[in-house]
Write a protein that holds these residues in place. Structure first.
Motif, PDB file in Angstrom:
ATOM      1  N   GLU A 236       0.803  -1.221   0.000  1.00 23.92           N
ATOM      2  CA  GLU A 236       0.000   0.000   0.000  1.00 23.92           C
ATOM      3  C   GLU A 236       0.836   1.272   0.000  1.00 23.92           C
ATOM      4  OE1 GLU A 236       0.626  -0.898   4.401  1.00 23.92           O
ATOM      5  OE2 GLU A 236       0.295  -2.023   2.561  1.00 23.92           O
ATOM      6  N   VAL A 237       2.168   1.127   0.098  1.00 22.24           N
ATOM      7  CA  VAL A 237       3.059   2.286   0.165  1.00 22.24           C
ATOM      8  C   VAL A 237       2.995   3.079  -1.141  1.00 22.24           C
ATOM      9  CG1 VAL A 237       5.495   2.951   0.137  1.00 22.24           C
ATOM     10  CG2 VAL A 237       4.632   1.451   1.938  1.00 22.24           C
ATOM     11  N   ILE A 238       2.857   4.389  -1.019  1.00 23.52           N
ATOM     12  CA  ILE A 238       2.750   5.271  -2.188  1.00 23.52           C
ATOM     13  C   ILE A 238       4.129   5.745  -2.642  1.00 23.52           C
ATOM     14  CG2 ILE A 238       1.777   7.446  -3.037  1.00 23.52           C
ATOM     15  CD1 ILE A 238      -0.427   7.078  -0.840  1.00 23.52           C
ATOM     16  N   LEU A 239       4.950   6.206  -1.690  1.00 25.65           N
ATOM     17  CA  LEU A 239       6.287   6.718  -2.017  1.00 25.65           C
ATOM     18  C   LEU A 239       7.321   5.639  -1.734  1.00 25.65           C
ATOM     19  CD1 LEU A 239       6.048  10.345  -0.532  1.00 25.65           C
ATOM     20  CD2 LEU A 239       5.446   9.547  -2.824  1.00 25.65           C
ATOM     21  N   ASP A 240       7.410   4.660  -2.619  1.00 18.44           N
ATOM     22  CA  ASP A 240       8.306   3.526  -2.403  1.00 18.44           C
ATOM     23  C   ASP A 240       9.761   3.959  -2.301  1.00 18.44           C
ATOM     24  OD1 ASP A 240       9.372   3.209  -5.456  1.00 18.44           O
ATOM     25  OD2 ASP A 240       7.243   3.658  -5.423  1.00 18.44           O
ATOM     26  N   ASP A 241      10.187   4.889  -3.182  1.00 20.50           N
ATOM     27  CA  ASP A 241      11.580   5.350  -3.165  1.00 20.50           C
ATOM     28  C   ASP A 241      11.930   6.004  -1.831  1.00 20.50           C
ATOM     29  OD1 ASP A 241       9.816   7.408  -3.620  1.00 20.50           O
ATOM     30  OD2 ASP A 241      10.767   8.140  -5.431  1.00 20.50           O
ATOM     31  N   PHE A 242      11.031   6.813  -1.311  1.00 22.48           N
ATOM     32  CA  PHE A 242      11.248   7.525  -0.051  1.00 22.48           C
ATOM     33  C   PHE A 242      11.360   6.539   1.104  1.00 22.48           C
ATOM     34  CE2 PHE A 242       9.803  10.170   3.549  1.00 22.48           C
ATOM     35  CZ  PHE A 242      10.602  11.284   3.372  1.00 22.48           C
ATOM     36  N   GLY A 284       1.193  10.481   0.104  1.00 23.67           N
ATOM     37  CA  GLY A 284       2.258   9.538   0.414  1.00 23.67           C
ATOM     38  C   GLY A 284       3.176  10.041   1.510  1.00 23.67           C
ATOM     39  N   GLY A 285       3.356  11.367   1.582  1.00 24.26           N
ATOM     40  CA  GLY A 285       4.191  11.946   2.619  1.00 24.26           C
ATOM     41  C   GLY A 285       3.613  11.697   4.009  1.00 24.26           C
ATOM     42  N   PHE A 286       2.317  11.894   4.170  1.00 22.05           N
ATOM     43  CA  PHE A 286       1.679  11.636   5.465  1.00 22.05           C
ATOM     44  C   PHE A 286       1.746  10.152   5.815  1.00 22.05           C
ATOM     45  CE2 PHE A 286      -0.283  15.735   4.416  1.00 22.05           C
ATOM     46  CZ  PHE A 286      -0.078  16.406   5.606  1.00 22.05           C
ATOM     47  N   GLN A 287       1.570   9.306   4.817  1.00 21.27           N
ATOM     48  CA  GLN A 287       1.685   7.869   5.055  1.00 21.27           C
ATOM     49  C   GLN A 287       3.102   7.512   5.515  1.00 21.27           C
ATOM     50  OE1 GLN A 287       2.255   5.090   1.704  1.00 21.27           O
ATOM     51  NE2 GLN A 287       0.297   4.168   2.290  1.00 21.27           N
ATOM     52  N   ALA A 288       4.097   8.141   4.877  1.00 22.43           N
ATOM     53  CA  ALA A 288       5.494   7.866   5.221  1.00 22.43           C
ATOM     54  C   ALA A 288       5.827   8.329   6.635  1.00 22.43           C
ATOM     55  CB  ALA A 288       6.421   8.548   4.208  1.00 22.43           C
ATOM     56  N   ILE A 289       5.290   9.479   7.042  1.00 20.35           N
ATOM     57  CA  ILE A 289       5.550   9.985   8.395  1.00 20.35           C
ATOM     58  C   ILE A 289       5.085   8.980   9.439  1.00 20.35           C
ATOM     59  CG2 ILE A 289       4.895  11.753  10.092  1.00 20.35           C
ATOM     60  CD1 ILE A 289       4.845  13.758   7.765  1.00 20.35           C
ATOM     61  N   HIS A 311      13.751  19.019   6.670  1.00 24.14           N
ATOM     62  CA  HIS A 311      13.611  19.025   5.207  1.00 24.14           C
ATOM     63  C   HIS A 311      12.275  18.473   4.740  1.00 24.14           C
ATOM     64  CE1 HIS A 311      15.842  18.218   1.133  1.00 24.14           C
ATOM     65  NE2 HIS A 311      14.654  18.743   0.966  1.00 24.14           N
ATOM     66  N   ARG A 312      11.769  17.443   5.421  1.00 27.40           N
ATOM     67  CA  ARG A 312      10.586  16.747   4.921  1.00 27.40           C
ATOM     68  C   ARG A 312       9.334  16.919   5.783  1.00 27.40           C
ATOM     69  NH1 ARG A 312      11.704  15.925  -0.325  1.00 27.40           N
ATOM     70  NH2 ARG A 312      13.703  14.874  -0.602  1.00 27.40           N
ATOM     71  N   VAL A 313       9.450  16.581   7.061  1.00 30.53           N
ATOM     72  CA  VAL A 313       8.254  16.557   7.912  1.00 30.53           C
ATOM     73  C   VAL A 313       7.600  17.927   8.006  1.00 30.53           C
ATOM     74  CG1 VAL A 313       7.370  16.073  10.226  1.00 30.53           C
ATOM     75  CG2 VAL A 313       9.106  14.578   9.217  1.00 30.53           C
ATOM     76  N   LEU A 314       8.388  18.971   8.227  1.00 31.43           N
ATOM     77  CA  LEU A 314       7.824  20.320   8.319  1.00 31.43           C
ATOM     78  C   LEU A 314       7.105  20.714   7.026  1.00 31.43           C
ATOM     79  CD1 LEU A 314      10.564  22.392  10.194  1.00 31.43           C
ATOM     80  CD2 LEU A 314       8.401  21.543  11.088  1.00 31.43           C
ATOM     81  N   ARG A 315       7.646  20.296   5.902  1.00 31.24           N
ATOM     82  CA  ARG A 315       7.061  20.671   4.619  1.00 31.24           C
ATOM     83  C   ARG A 315       5.692  20.033   4.418  1.00 31.24           C
ATOM     84  NH1 ARG A 315      10.910  20.454  -0.562  1.00 31.24           N
ATOM     85  NH2 ARG A 315      12.137  21.731   0.867  1.00 31.24           N
ATOM     86  N   TRP A 316       5.485  18.871   5.041  1.00 30.05           N
ATOM     87  CA  TRP A 316       4.207  18.172   4.898  1.00 30.05           C
ATOM     88  C   TRP A 316       3.249  18.430   6.059  1.00 30.05           C
ATOM     89  CZ3 TRP A 316       7.400  13.340   3.380  1.00 30.05           C
ATOM     90  CH2 TRP A 316       7.590  13.319   1.998  1.00 30.05           C
TER      91      TRP A 316
END
Length: 407
Positions: A236-242, A284-289, A311-316
């Protein structure tokens, strides 16, 4: 009005204004830090690190390990032949480069075209389970110590593989992120211009990230890992590379950066296609967090957590919220005070939003204007975060390929 109310009301009003002022400044700091301040701080940290580092020049470490190039393709019949020709022209020994193309779910001629190339190992299933499931399946066929992932709609520079594998001479490197370049033209639209500027800024930050410690999240257009470090990713992962690259970080390895290995692709065909892509990435960013919540522990991962959050969490998360709070608190402060400063701040914000809206109108008409494309694309990205957040909450963002139309 009672005596108590007469005393309490001025106190409550003064306290409320103080709270509004605090929220305004915190919001301004978050937005500034996330988009500008972090880069400045990282630049200073890298300068300080280099000042105290050894002045010895590292020895040349030219290596040629066996590599597998995995290309994920979905309905790429119009481009896949050019992609394969580009791959055959890469400067790397043929006997050390294995090619795997996975075309699960494709309904066009992509698999048939690939069958014309005996050197390419084709993996195809009729069922469309998404890119993450496809990569998991492809990895079962990888036998080389290194694997490189790239998208089917990109072209690589001739030296890309050599410039990636050289970083593996360092045993602390678990993966290598290549650079994404947007092919620009004189008649590109506002979406393409904004995307190009965004990726130039991202490349600058990635270079600093890598110089300080590690790249925070590789881009799927071109990245590599040590095969032994691969862990199957939830389908179910959207951002596989991340997710793949940060889980390697989580195990104590760095992701190096190879700006001299790059994947070139054209920008989104129009602003609607770019919007579709940005909303998907935000969901996908929220899912990754959530899936990488362990990386929020700055005491366990001091350097990595600092970079990941900044770099990432704040941006999302906080940055889009802070933009809204900046405007709302500013309006309240203008209404409740007569300070010229708050009027000036509000005028500046309104001018920014007017410029962004103008950029949107021009984008809709396919008119490029550099004066308006930056505020427009900045606001466009943050609005997409809100939409991605609600899509994530509803759980209706599919991990299946979301092919964007390119110019």
């Amino acid at each position: 009005m009672t005596k108590f109310a007469l005393i309490f009301y001025p106190f409550a009003k003064a306290l409320t204004l103080k709270i509004m002022v605090v929220i305004f400044w915190i919001s301004l700091f978050v937005v500034f830090y996330n988009y500008i301040g972090y880069g400045i701080l990282l630049y200073l940290l890298v300068k300080g690190k280099n000042f105290f580092a050894s002045r010895e020049t590292p020895a040349s470490t030219a290596i040629e390990p066996a590599v597998t190039l995995v290309i994920a393709a979905y309905n790429e019949a119009g481009f896949i032949a050019a992609k394969i020709r580009n791959t055959f022209e890469l400067d790397y020994p043929q006997d050390k480069l294995e090619l795997i193309c996975i075309t699960d779910g494709s309904t066009d001629q992509t698999p048939d075209i690939l069958r014309n190339y005996p050197r390419v190992k084709l993996l195809h299933e009729v069922q469309r389970n998404g890119k993450t499931a496809a990569l998991n399946r492809a990895m079962q066929h990888v036998t080389t110590p290194l694997v490189i992932f790239c998208d089917a709609n990109t072209l690589l520079n001739r030296e890309a593989i050599r410039n990636i594998v050289k970083h593996y001479a360092d045993e602390t490197v678990g993966g290598v992120a290549g650079e994404k370049k947007i092919i620009r033209s004189d008649n590109e639209n506002t979406a393409g211009a904004g995307e190009g500027i965004y990726w130039k800024y991202e490349s600058f930050l990635k270079r600093l990230d890598a110089d300080w410690y590690t790249v925070v999240g590789a881009a799927g257009e071109l990245f590599s890992i040590r095969t032994a470090l691969f862990q199957p990713v939830e389908k179910e992962v959207i951002l596989d590379d991340f997710i793949i690259s940060l889980r390697i970080n989580e195990r104590g390895y760095r992701i190096a950066y190879a700006p001299d290995a790059y994947a070139m692709e054209t920008p989104s065909s129009d602003i609607r296609e770019e919007h579709k892509r940005k909303v998907r990435i935000s969901a996908g960013g929220f899912q990754a967090i959530v899936k990488l919540k362990a990386l929020l522990n700055i005491f366990r991962y001091p350097k990595l957590s600092f970079q990941y959050i900044s770099h990432r969490v704040l941006r999302w998360t906080l940055s889009p919220l802070s933009l809204l709070l900046l405007l709302l608190t500013n309006i309240i402060l203008v209404q409740e005070t007569a300070a010229w400063w708050w009027y000036g701040c509000l005028v500046a914000q309104l001018l920014f939003y007017i410029a962004a809206f103008t950029g949107f109108v021009l984008a809709e008409k396919q008119i490029k204007n550099r004066l308006f494309q930056i505020p427009f694309y900045f606001l466009f990205m943050n609005i997409a975060v809100y939409q991605g957040f609600f899509r994530y909450l509803k759980g209706n963002q599919s991990a299946a390929w979301e092919k964007s139309k390119r110019r």
